[in-house]
Design a protein around this motif. Structure first.
Motif, PDB file in Angstrom:
ATOM      1  N   LEU A  20     -11.803  -2.919  72.625  1.00 37.47           N
ATOM      2  CA  LEU A  20     -10.684  -2.452  71.800  1.00 37.47           C
ATOM      3  C   LEU A  20      -9.533  -1.881  72.637  1.00 37.47           C
ATOM      4  CD1 LEU A  20      -9.514  -2.093  68.991  1.00 37.47           C
ATOM      5  CD2 LEU A  20     -10.700   0.107  68.834  1.00 37.47           C
ATOM      6  N   PRO A  21      -9.785  -1.026  73.637  1.00 39.95           N
ATOM      7  CA  PRO A  21      -8.664  -0.545  74.469  1.00 39.95           C
ATOM      8  C   PRO A  21      -7.890  -1.670  75.144  1.00 39.95           C
ATOM      9  CG  PRO A  21     -10.600   0.820  74.819  1.00 39.95           C
ATOM     10  CD  PRO A  21     -11.044  -0.340  73.987  1.00 39.95           C
ATOM     11  N   LYS A  22      -8.605  -2.706  75.603  1.00 36.41           N
ATOM     12  CA  LYS A  22      -7.908  -3.835  76.234  1.00 36.41           C
ATOM     13  C   LYS A  22      -7.037  -4.584  75.223  1.00 36.41           C
ATOM     14  CE  LYS A  22     -10.860  -4.958  80.193  1.00 36.41           C
ATOM     15  NZ  LYS A  22     -11.641  -6.034  80.848  1.00 36.41           N
ATOM     16  N   LEU A  23      -7.559  -4.764  74.008  1.00 36.80           N
ATOM     17  CA  LEU A  23      -6.773  -5.444  72.976  1.00 36.80           C
ATOM     18  C   LEU A  23      -5.523  -4.642  72.626  1.00 36.80           C
ATOM     19  CD1 LEU A  23      -9.615  -6.675  70.569  1.00 36.80           C
ATOM     20  CD2 LEU A  23      -8.163  -8.112  72.007  1.00 36.80           C
ATOM     21  N   GLU A  24      -5.657  -3.326  72.500  1.00 36.24           N
ATOM     22  CA  GLU A  24      -4.518  -2.474  72.137  1.00 36.24           C
ATOM     23  C   GLU A  24      -3.478  -2.435  73.252  1.00 36.24           C
ATOM     24  OE1 GLU A  24      -6.493   0.762  69.042  1.00 36.24           O
ATOM     25  OE2 GLU A  24      -6.563   1.174  71.202  1.00 36.24           O
ATOM     26  N   GLN A  25      -3.943  -2.267  74.493  1.00 41.09           N
ATOM     27  CA  GLN A  25      -2.997  -2.186  75.619  1.00 41.09           C
ATOM     28  C   GLN A  25      -2.240  -3.499  75.807  1.00 41.09           C
ATOM     29  OE1 GLN A  25      -5.625  -1.002  78.795  1.00 41.09           O
ATOM     30  NE2 GLN A  25      -6.124   0.936  77.779  1.00 41.09           N
ATOM     31  N   SER A  26      -2.955  -4.607  75.717  1.00 39.27           N
ATOM     32  CA  SER A  26      -2.295  -5.909  75.903  1.00 39.27           C
ATOM     33  C   SER A  26      -1.375  -6.224  74.732  1.00 39.27           C
ATOM     34  CB  SER A  26      -3.342  -7.016  76.080  1.00 39.27           C
ATOM     35  OG  SER A  26      -4.254  -7.038  74.999  1.00 39.27           O
ATOM     36  N   LEU A  27      -1.715  -5.752  73.529  1.00 38.21           N
ATOM     37  CA  LEU A  27      -0.823  -5.952  72.381  1.00 38.21           C
ATOM     38  C   LEU A  27       0.497  -5.225  72.597  1.00 38.21           C
ATOM     39  CD1 LEU A  27      -0.249  -7.013  69.545  1.00 38.21           C
ATOM     40  CD2 LEU A  27      -1.479  -5.039  68.617  1.00 38.21           C
ATOM     41  N   SER A  28       0.442  -4.030  73.121  1.00 35.32           N
ATOM     42  CA  SER A  28       1.678  -3.292  73.421  1.00 35.32           C
ATOM     43  C   SER A  28       2.544  -4.060  74.413  1.00 35.32           C
ATOM     44  CB  SER A  28       1.328  -1.909  73.979  1.00 35.32           C
ATOM     45  OG  SER A  28       2.498  -1.217  74.358  1.00 35.32           O
ATOM     46  N   VAL A  29       1.893  -4.627  75.425  1.00 41.69           N
ATOM     47  CA  VAL A  29       2.640  -5.400  76.435  1.00 41.69           C
ATOM     48  C   VAL A  29       3.271  -6.636  75.805  1.00 41.69           C
ATOM     49  CG1 VAL A  29       2.449  -6.758  78.554  1.00 41.69           C
ATOM     50  CG2 VAL A  29       1.211  -4.590  78.352  1.00 41.69           C
ATOM     51  N   ILE A  30       2.491  -7.363  74.994  1.00 38.89           N
ATOM     52  CA  ILE A  30       3.012  -8.618  74.456  1.00 38.89           C
ATOM     53  C   ILE A  30       4.112  -8.373  73.435  1.00 38.89           C
ATOM     54  CG2 ILE A  30       1.497  -9.075  72.465  1.00 38.89           C
ATOM     55  CD1 ILE A  30       2.545 -11.508  75.255  1.00 38.89           C
TER      56      ILE A  30
ATOM     57  N   SER B  34      -3.635 -26.571  69.542  1.00 40.91           N
ATOM     58  CA  SER B  34      -4.851 -26.218  70.290  1.00 40.91           C
ATOM     59  C   SER B  34      -5.178 -24.746  70.042  1.00 40.91           C
ATOM     60  CB  SER B  34      -4.655 -26.485  71.774  1.00 40.91           C
ATOM     61  OG  SER B  34      -3.432 -25.937  72.236  1.00 40.91           O
ATOM     62  N   VAL B  35      -5.796 -24.466  68.898  1.00 41.37           N
ATOM     63  CA  VAL B  35      -6.038 -23.081  68.484  1.00 41.37           C
ATOM     64  C   VAL B  35      -7.210 -22.454  69.226  1.00 41.37           C
ATOM     65  CG1 VAL B  35      -5.057 -23.441  66.199  1.00 41.37           C
ATOM     66  CG2 VAL B  35      -7.504 -23.822  66.556  1.00 41.37           C
ATOM     67  N   TYR B  36      -7.920 -23.249  70.032  1.00 41.27           N
ATOM     68  CA  TYR B  36      -9.114 -22.722  70.703  1.00 41.27           C
ATOM     69  C   TYR B  36      -8.868 -22.348  72.170  1.00 41.27           C
ATOM     70  CZ  TYR B  36     -11.603 -24.186  66.543  1.00 41.27           C
ATOM     71  OH  TYR B  36     -12.023 -24.308  65.234  1.00 41.27           O
ATOM     72  N   GLU B  37      -7.625 -22.237  72.570  1.00 39.59           N
ATOM     73  CA  GLU B  37      -7.318 -21.905  73.958  1.00 39.59           C
ATOM     74  C   GLU B  37      -7.065 -20.420  74.182  1.00 39.59           C
ATOM     75  OE1 GLU B  37      -4.148 -24.323  75.407  1.00 39.59           O
ATOM     76  OE2 GLU B  37      -5.218 -26.207  75.105  1.00 39.59           O
ATOM     77  N   SER B  38      -7.183 -19.599  73.141  1.00 28.78           N
ATOM     78  CA  SER B  38      -6.870 -18.173  73.255  1.00 28.78           C
ATOM     79  C   SER B  38      -8.113 -17.393  73.679  1.00 28.78           C
ATOM     80  CB  SER B  38      -6.339 -17.643  71.908  1.00 28.78           C
ATOM     81  OG  SER B  38      -5.174 -18.348  71.534  1.00 28.78           O
ATOM     82  N   ASP B  39      -8.310 -17.293  74.990  1.00 28.36           N
ATOM     83  CA  ASP B  39      -9.448 -16.576  75.571  1.00 28.36           C
ATOM     84  C   ASP B  39      -8.969 -15.203  76.035  1.00 28.36           C
ATOM     85  OD1 ASP B  39     -11.543 -15.566  77.035  1.00 28.36           O
ATOM     86  OD2 ASP B  39     -11.743 -17.298  78.355  1.00 28.36           O
ATOM     87  N   PHE B  40      -9.398 -14.150  75.345  1.00 25.64           N
ATOM     88  CA  PHE B  40      -8.984 -12.786  75.664  1.00 25.64           C
ATOM     89  C   PHE B  40      -9.796 -12.181  76.805  1.00 25.64           C
ATOM     90  CE2 PHE B  40      -7.127 -13.347  71.535  1.00 25.64           C
ATOM     91  CZ  PHE B  40      -6.042 -12.498  71.486  1.00 25.64           C
ATOM     92  N   GLY B  41     -10.714 -12.945  77.354  1.00 24.49           N
ATOM     93  CA  GLY B  41     -11.561 -12.445  78.436  1.00 24.49           C
ATOM     94  C   GLY B  41     -13.032 -12.473  78.100  1.00 24.49           C
ATOM     95  N   TRP B  42     -13.343 -12.880  76.860  1.00 26.36           N
ATOM     96  CA  TRP B  42     -14.738 -12.922  76.415  1.00 26.36           C
ATOM     97  C   TRP B  42     -15.114 -14.305  75.907  1.00 26.36           C
ATOM     98  CZ3 TRP B  42     -11.222  -9.081  74.854  1.00 26.36           C
ATOM     99  CH2 TRP B  42     -11.343  -7.883  75.566  1.00 26.36           C
ATOM    100  N   GLY B  43     -14.401 -15.318  76.391  1.00 22.32           N
ATOM    101  CA  GLY B  43     -14.706 -16.690  76.017  1.00 22.32           C
ATOM    102  C   GLY B  43     -13.787 -17.236  74.934  1.00 22.32           C
ATOM    103  N   ARG B  44     -13.840 -18.547  74.755  1.00 27.80           N
ATOM    104  CA  ARG B  44     -13.022 -19.217  73.752  1.00 27.80           C
ATOM    105  C   ARG B  44     -13.518 -18.885  72.353  1.00 27.80           C
ATOM    106  NH1 ARG B  44     -13.996 -24.972  74.426  1.00 27.80           N
ATOM    107  NH2 ARG B  44     -12.118 -25.370  73.200  1.00 27.80           N
ATOM    108  N   PRO B  45     -12.646 -18.992  71.348  1.00 27.44           N
ATOM    109  CA  PRO B  45     -13.079 -18.754  69.964  1.00 27.44           C
ATOM    110  C   PRO B  45     -14.148 -19.756  69.545  1.00 27.44           C
ATOM    111  CG  PRO B  45     -10.675 -18.895  70.116  1.00 27.44           C
ATOM    112  CD  PRO B  45     -11.212 -19.343  71.432  1.00 27.44           C
ATOM    113  N   VAL B  46     -15.043 -19.313  68.653  1.00 25.34           N
ATOM    114  CA  VAL B  46     -16.014 -20.251  68.080  1.00 25.34           C
ATOM    115  C   VAL B  46     -15.451 -20.919  66.840  1.00 25.34           C
ATOM    116  CG1 VAL B  46     -18.032 -19.069  69.004  1.00 25.34           C
ATOM    117  CG2 VAL B  46     -17.149 -18.396  66.763  1.00 25.34           C
ATOM    118  N   ASN B  47     -14.446 -20.277  66.236  1.00 29.61           N
ATOM    119  CA  ASN B  47     -13.816 -20.881  65.061  1.00 29.61           C
ATOM    120  C   ASN B  47     -12.473 -20.188  64.804  1.00 29.61           C
ATOM    121  OD1 ASN B  47     -13.444 -22.559  62.862  1.00 29.61           O
ATOM    122  ND2 ASN B  47     -14.679 -21.337  61.463  1.00 29.61           N
ATOM    123  N   SER B  48     -11.581 -20.915  64.160  1.00 34.93           N
ATOM    124  CA  SER B  48     -10.292 -20.377  63.729  1.00 34.93           C
ATOM    125  C   SER B  48     -10.004 -20.920  62.340  1.00 34.93           C
ATOM    126  CB  SER B  48      -9.174 -20.791  64.693  1.00 34.93           C
ATOM    127  OG  SER B  48      -7.915 -20.369  64.217  1.00 34.93           O
TER     128      SER B  48
END
Length: 454
Positions: free
Chosen positions: A61-71, A393-407
């Motif tokens: 969660l901290p990584k998601l929040e910090q990177s969201l602020s940056v983006i 290509s909705v499955y290319e968004s890897d936040f650091g824990w692998g590709r999505p299993v579904n979108s």
């Protein structure tokens, strides 16, 4: 699905002392078309081998929040609101110094992640708790809201709701990939192909076309008496008998559809635009018309969004962020054109002519045709629309824990809307998501699969 909200964060864009406020971004001709369109709601699922509450709240969660602020520093308009000031001819996006994006954090204690994140047939309303609503202050909607939901020891999902005036499909894809890149690599810098281009002066349309669009807005709004309203359609309760499914067409299936089109048409092959997009949508249109029933004289139509980044002069940068798509309608047809053995090739030829016509018609001609069709559409027309394309290509968004299993595009339950994207595990394959009443869905699935099984 029972959820427990554990936190609501207000995420500010990374501070930039050189930026002046208020930041104002004018809406373009293309943005205005989507002013009163349903917000796009998407949920992306990530499976984790280690996803205890402790690791989620201390690391993920901290990584998601910090990177969201940056983006949000790059995608600053997403932190703002839509405004239509009395003195202005058209609305704009306004960002004030303390504007933020809402991020809801929730937990599911009873849901099976494997089932929730599957592509199989299930009630459409099951995914609704995983996406937030778009906050609205008076008549001034925000542009983005997010929700992260933890499935302890299983995985998590990211729910995204966005306003279409800034987030067409290409922009939405790029935003998620950019956020994932920042999160995974722990950087504040984006590569060139993920850096959004915000300059609205690159959108060149004929003089007077924006004025025509502003005059057309009341026809698109639910509030016909207030031409300057910014209110969005309310999210309607999804009926219990509406079901959702994600279907796949492999590359082999797509090749068979193209060969079938060549074999069945009486026109020279070079006359037809036999792209994956055309043959897949033709197949879907035919199956949908047949699944609805045998009233041969009922009016039917099909709609897709054409990207104009490469169709304006000069060309618009591929990384342009905003709405740069326009709906293209295939109207004026009866169900009987698609119910017989020649239904598929009829749909192929209609869609092929439509796509090829985009190259010879300017945006003003296309707009005038759109206005004429909307104003004169036959009552009771069965209109299906497709969102996305086989190139998404909705499955290319890897936040650091692998590709999505579904979108999943959750908002397909709000109207007769299909979602389309590239298959997760095969280049050239296509995924299609849709919602239908159970009785109609059973017929549609049978029709969809029968051609390839036999």
């Amino acid at each position: 699905m029972a959820l427990n909200v554990t936190k609501i964060s207000q995420i500010s864009p990374l501070s930039d002392s050189s930026r002046e406020y208020p930041f104002i971004l004018p809406l373009t001709f293309f943005d205005l078309r989507w002013l009163s369109f349903h917000p796009t709601q998407q949920v992306i699922f990530y499976k984790l081998s280690e996803s205890s509450r402790e690791s989620f709240y201390s690391v993920i969660l901290p990584k998601l929040e910090q990177s969201l602020s940056v983006i949000l520093h790059y995608y600053l308009p997403l932190a703002g609101h839509l405004k239509w000031y009395p003195q202005d001819l058209k609305p704009c996006i306004v960002v004030l110094p303390h504007d933020t994006v809402s991020l809801i954090v929730a937990e599911s204690s009873d849901a099976n992640f494997s089932i929730v994140s599957s592509k199989g047939l299930r009630p459409a309303k099951e995914l609704r708790p995983l996406v937030p609503e778009l906050p609205v202050s008076g008549d001034s909607p925000t542009l983005l809201s997010l929700q992260v939901t933890l499935f302890p020891n299983q995985g998590f999902s990211i729910g995204i709701v966005s306003h279409h005036v800034f987030m067409d499909g290409i922009t939405a894809q790029m935003f998620t990939k950019s956020w994932a890149h920042i999160c995974k690599h722990g950087t504040t810098a984006l590569p060139e192909d993920l850096t959004p281009f915000l300059d609205r002066t690159v959108i060149n349309v004929p003089v007077g076309l924006e004025t025509k669009m502003l005059e057309f807005l009341p026809y698109l709004s639910e509030d016909k008496d207030n031409a300057r309203t910014l209110k969005l359609p309310l999210t309607e309760e999804t009926d219990a008998d509406v079901y959702r499914i994600t279907l796949e067409l492999t590359l082999e299936n797509v090749v068979k559809l193209k060969e079938r089109a060549k074999n069945e048409t009486n026109r020279p092959h070079l006359e037809l635009h036999l792209s994956t997009f055309v043959v897949v949508n033709a197949y879907l249109w035919t199956c949908l018309v047949k699944a609805r029933g045998v009233d041969v004289d009922r009016p039917v139509a099909y709609e897709y969004a054409a990207d104009f980044r490469n169709r304006l002069g000069p060309l618009v940068p591929r990384t342009y962020s905003g709405a740069c798509v326009f709906p293209i309608s295939c109207l004026g047809y009866k169900a009987k054109s698609f119910l017989g053995e020649d239904g598929f090739i009829n749909a192929v030829e209609i869609l092929s002519d439509s796509v090829k016509g985009l190259g010879s018609q300017g945006i003003e001609v296309i707009f005038d045709l759109c206005v004429e069709r909307v104003k004169n559409i036959e009552q009771g027309t069965q209109v299906w629309a497709v969102s996305g394309s086989n190139r998404f290509s909705v499955y290319e968004s890897d936040f650091g824990w692998g590709r999505p299993v579904n979108s999943e595009t959750v908002s397909t339950d709000q109207c007769q809307l299909l979602s389309m994207s590239e298959m997760r595990d095969q280049t050239g394959g296509v995924e299609i998501g849709l919602c239908l009443k159970k009785s109609e869905m059973d017929v549609f699935i049978s029709l969809f699969k029968n051609r390839f099984e036999n």
